[in-house]
Write an enzyme that holds these catalytic residues in place. Sequence first.
Site, PDB file in Angstrom:
ATOM      1  N   ARG A  38       0.821  -1.220   0.000  1.00 11.37           N
ATOM      2  CA  ARG A  38       0.000   0.000   0.000  1.00 11.37           C
ATOM      3  C   ARG A  38       0.854   1.269   0.000  1.00 11.37           C
ATOM      4  NH1 ARG A  38      -5.640  -0.451   1.472  1.00 11.37           N
ATOM      5  NH2 ARG A  38      -6.257  -2.540   0.870  1.00 11.37           N
ATOM      6  N   ARG A  61      -3.200   6.818   1.109  1.00 10.98           N
ATOM      7  CA  ARG A  61      -3.668   8.035   1.771  1.00 10.98           C
ATOM      8  C   ARG A  61      -2.690   8.686   2.742  1.00 10.98           C
ATOM      9  NH1 ARG A  61      -9.339   5.861   3.711  1.00 10.98           N
ATOM     10  NH2 ARG A  61      -8.048   4.006   3.735  1.00 10.98           N
ATOM     11  N   ARG A 106      -6.253  11.658  -5.811  1.00 10.67           N
ATOM     12  CA  ARG A 106      -7.466  10.906  -5.492  1.00 10.67           C
ATOM     13  C   ARG A 106      -8.700  11.804  -5.525  1.00 10.67           C
ATOM     14  NH1 ARG A 106     -11.354   8.396  -4.681  1.00 10.67           N
ATOM     15  NH2 ARG A 106     -11.805   6.827  -3.097  1.00 10.67           N
ATOM     16  N   ASP A 164      -6.864  -2.330  -7.549  1.00 12.84           N
ATOM     17  CA  ASP A 164      -7.449  -2.906  -6.337  1.00 12.84           C
ATOM     18  C   ASP A 164      -7.869  -4.340  -6.613  1.00 12.84           C
ATOM     19  OD1 ASP A 164      -8.203  -2.075  -3.508  1.00 12.84           O
ATOM     20  OD2 ASP A 164      -9.976  -3.163  -4.175  1.00 12.84           O
ATOM     21  N   TYR A 214     -15.353 -10.674   0.822  1.00  9.23           N
ATOM     22  CA  TYR A 214     -16.102  -9.416   0.739  1.00  9.23           C
ATOM     23  C   TYR A 214     -17.431  -9.619   0.008  1.00  9.23           C
ATOM     24  CZ  TYR A 214     -11.829  -7.125   2.299  1.00  9.23           C
ATOM     25  OH  TYR A 214     -10.751  -6.747   3.033  1.00  9.23           O
TER      26      TYR A 214
HETATM   27  O1  1CP Z   1       0.492   0.698  -3.158  1.00  7.91           O
HETATM   28  C1  1CP Z   1      -0.348  -0.202  -3.232  1.00  7.91           C
HETATM   29  O2  1CP Z   1      -0.217  -1.304  -2.654  1.00  7.91           O
HETATM   30  C2  1CP Z   1      -1.538   0.139  -4.077  1.00  7.91           C
HETATM   31  C3  1CP Z   1      -2.400  -0.832  -4.685  1.00  7.91           C
HETATM   32  C4  1CP Z   1      -3.424  -1.550  -3.805  1.00  7.91           C
HETATM   33  C5  1CP Z   1      -3.383  -2.896  -3.452  1.00  7.91           C
HETATM   34  C6  1CP Z   1      -2.250  -3.870  -3.700  1.00  7.91           C
HETATM   35  C7  1CP Z   1      -4.640  -1.024  -3.307  1.00  7.91           C
HETATM   36  C8  1CP Z   1      -5.098   0.372  -3.419  1.00  7.91           C
HETATM   37  N1  1CP Z   1      -5.352  -2.050  -2.757  1.00  7.91           N
HETATM   38  C9  1CP Z   1      -4.611  -3.195  -2.809  1.00  7.91           C
HETATM   39  C10 1CP Z   1      -4.988  -4.537  -2.378  1.00  7.91           C
HETATM   40  C11 1CP Z   1      -6.160  -4.727  -1.509  1.00  7.91           C
HETATM   41  N2  1CP Z   1      -7.366  -4.079  -1.536  1.00  7.91           N
HETATM   42  C12 1CP Z   1      -6.251  -5.768  -0.553  1.00  7.91           C
HETATM   43  C13 1CP Z   1      -5.177  -6.777  -0.282  1.00  7.91           C
HETATM   44  C14 1CP Z   1      -4.052  -6.217   0.506  1.00  7.91           C
HETATM   45  C15 1CP Z   1      -4.367  -5.667   1.874  1.00  7.91           C
HETATM   46  O3  1CP Z   1      -4.905  -6.414   2.698  1.00  7.91           O
HETATM   47  O4  1CP Z   1      -4.034  -4.512   2.107  1.00  7.91           O
HETATM   48  C16 1CP Z   1      -7.510  -5.690   0.047  1.00  7.91           C
HETATM   49  C17 1CP Z   1      -8.073  -6.576   1.141  1.00  7.91           C
HETATM   50  C18 1CP Z   1      -8.211  -4.624  -0.577  1.00  7.91           C
HETATM   51  C19 1CP Z   1      -9.606  -4.239  -0.293  1.00  7.91           C
HETATM   52  C20 1CP Z   1      -9.850  -2.801  -0.109  1.00  7.91           C
HETATM   53  N3  1CP Z   1      -9.516  -1.837  -1.019  1.00  7.91           N
HETATM   54  C21 1CP Z   1     -10.492  -2.166   0.971  1.00  7.91           C
HETATM   55  C22 1CP Z   1     -11.088  -2.874   2.171  1.00  7.91           C
HETATM   56  C23 1CP Z   1     -10.040  -3.076   3.215  1.00  7.91           C
HETATM   57  C24 1CP Z   1     -10.561  -3.698   4.482  1.00  7.91           C
HETATM   58  O5  1CP Z   1     -10.194  -3.166   5.538  1.00  7.91           O
HETATM   59  O6  1CP Z   1     -11.292  -4.683   4.464  1.00  7.91           O
HETATM   60  C25 1CP Z   1     -10.487  -0.797   0.731  1.00  7.91           C
HETATM   61  C26 1CP Z   1     -11.020   0.307   1.604  1.00  7.91           C
HETATM   62  C27 1CP Z   1      -9.841  -0.603  -0.535  1.00  7.91           C
HETATM   63  C28 1CP Z   1      -9.614   0.673  -1.239  1.00  7.91           C
HETATM   64  C29 1CP Z   1      -8.218   1.006  -1.563  1.00  7.91           C
HETATM   65  N4  1CP Z   1      -7.416   0.234  -2.397  1.00  7.91           N
HETATM   66  C30 1CP Z   1      -6.196   0.845  -2.550  1.00  7.91           C
HETATM   67  C31 1CP Z   1      -6.221   2.055  -1.781  1.00  7.91           C
HETATM   68  C32 1CP Z   1      -5.088   3.041  -1.674  1.00  7.91           C
HETATM   69  C33 1CP Z   1      -7.488   2.149  -1.172  1.00  7.91           C
HETATM   70  C34 1CP Z   1      -8.007   3.289  -0.300  1.00  7.91           C
HETATM   71  C35 1CP Z   1      -9.046   4.018  -1.050  1.00  7.91           C
HETATM   72  C36 1CP Z   1      -8.966   5.512  -1.089  1.00  7.91           C
HETATM   73  O7  1CP Z   1      -7.997   6.121  -1.565  1.00  7.91           O
HETATM   74  O8  1CP Z   1      -9.979   6.100  -0.693  1.00  7.91           O
END
Ligand code: 1CP
Length: 342
Positions: free
Chosen positions: A26, A30, A39, A76, A151
């Site tokens: 990640r 943010r 964003r 994502d 999910y």
């Molecule tokens: O730098 C990076 O790693 C960016 C790419 C990336 C990756 C690899 C994002 C951007 N998401 C993910 C994978 C991801 N997404 C996973 C697997 C890894 C982990 O556990 O962190 C999972 C479970 C998600 C699901 C997800 N995406 C959620 C739910 C999380 C939860 O607590 O259950 C949410 C809120 C997101 C949105 C998201 N994806 C990525 C970002 C930066 C964000 C935040 C959104 C925003 O900017 O508002």
Amino acid sequence: MQSNERAVMRVLNGEKLERPPIWMMRQAGRYLPEYRAERAKSPNFLDFCYNTDLATEVTLQPIRRYGFDAAILFSDIFVVPDALGYPVRFEEGRGPVLEPLSNEVVGRLDQAKVEGHLEPVIATVKRLRAELPDETTLLGFCGAPWTVACYSVAGHTTQDQTAARIGSYSDPALLQAFIDELVEASISYLVNQIDAGADALQIFDTWAGVLDDIGFKLWCLEPTRKVVAGVKALRPDAKIIGFPKASSSRLELYVRETGVDAVGLDWTVPAEVAQKIQQIVPVQGNMDPMRLVAGGTALEEGIDYCLDIFSKGPHIFNLGHGVVPQTSPEHVAQMVKRVKGL
Ligand code: 1CP
């Protein structure tokens, strides 16, 4: 530069480097003010992922700021179900919202739509390879089928995936049908990422650790093995990192059964277990991301511990899970400096 000369690729090929290369799960996100600025241009999160200009820019931001050894494609895990036609959206302050899993919704999924739908993401991979510094490894990724399915069954984020576990026991045929669709779509998505210029791939199984023994075999090992085998059948040289979170006691089984080339470790994996795994495959991890929030001596102690326990074999420095939004960007700079010995 040949892709196999990049530091992260050298480690994935089994080399132990003097200083481990570093990237951070990640790392685009943010905690960075420049991410928040981009964003804000796309309130709809999935649209943001499909915008090649914006996704390229935010992928590059942490590389410019910190010089990480790997960039991870900004996308994502939910782009795959979205591409299949699974109803998914993001709500401000709530995160992902999906239509609860049913035979009706699985019946409507369409593999034929996947490639076309994900074309903008593949275009981002191509742009990134062209714009990244030569020495930076480009990582593609997907969510593991079980984690994506969690999910879908619940319809939203939960703490312990109670709904998904109940669903896996009460209607395994439904879960299996959905997982099979995700396996097929993930293979084509990952192969296209490799063809577009991704050097290696990571499969995120964030919720592997909630499964019991029977479930772990059915829903984590088996689908992951199929994705890995499917990608390698088409692209035998593709390197794949598996990240089965909270699965300490099953890591050896995971590595043996899935065929991944390397494994990501979360921060709860004990040093003895981690070192044993490192004798089988290269490892990635595993500092607690909360040490990065705290900073100071807690951060220094965490970094030095990781560097020490993994010093005998191939290691990519990373956090044990994603960096959290409240992290100070300054602490990240301090971490990179210390890992690099500057
Ligand atoms: O730098 C990076 O790693 C960016 C790419 C990336 C990756 C690899 C994002 C951007 N998401 C993910 C994978 C991801 N997404 C996973 C697997 C890894 C982990 O556990 O962190 C999972 C479970 C998600 C699901 C997800 N995406 C959620 C739910 C999380 C939860 O607590 O259950 C949410 C809120 C997101 C949105 C998201 N994806 C990525 C970002 C930066 C964000 C935040 C959104 C925003 O900017 O508002």
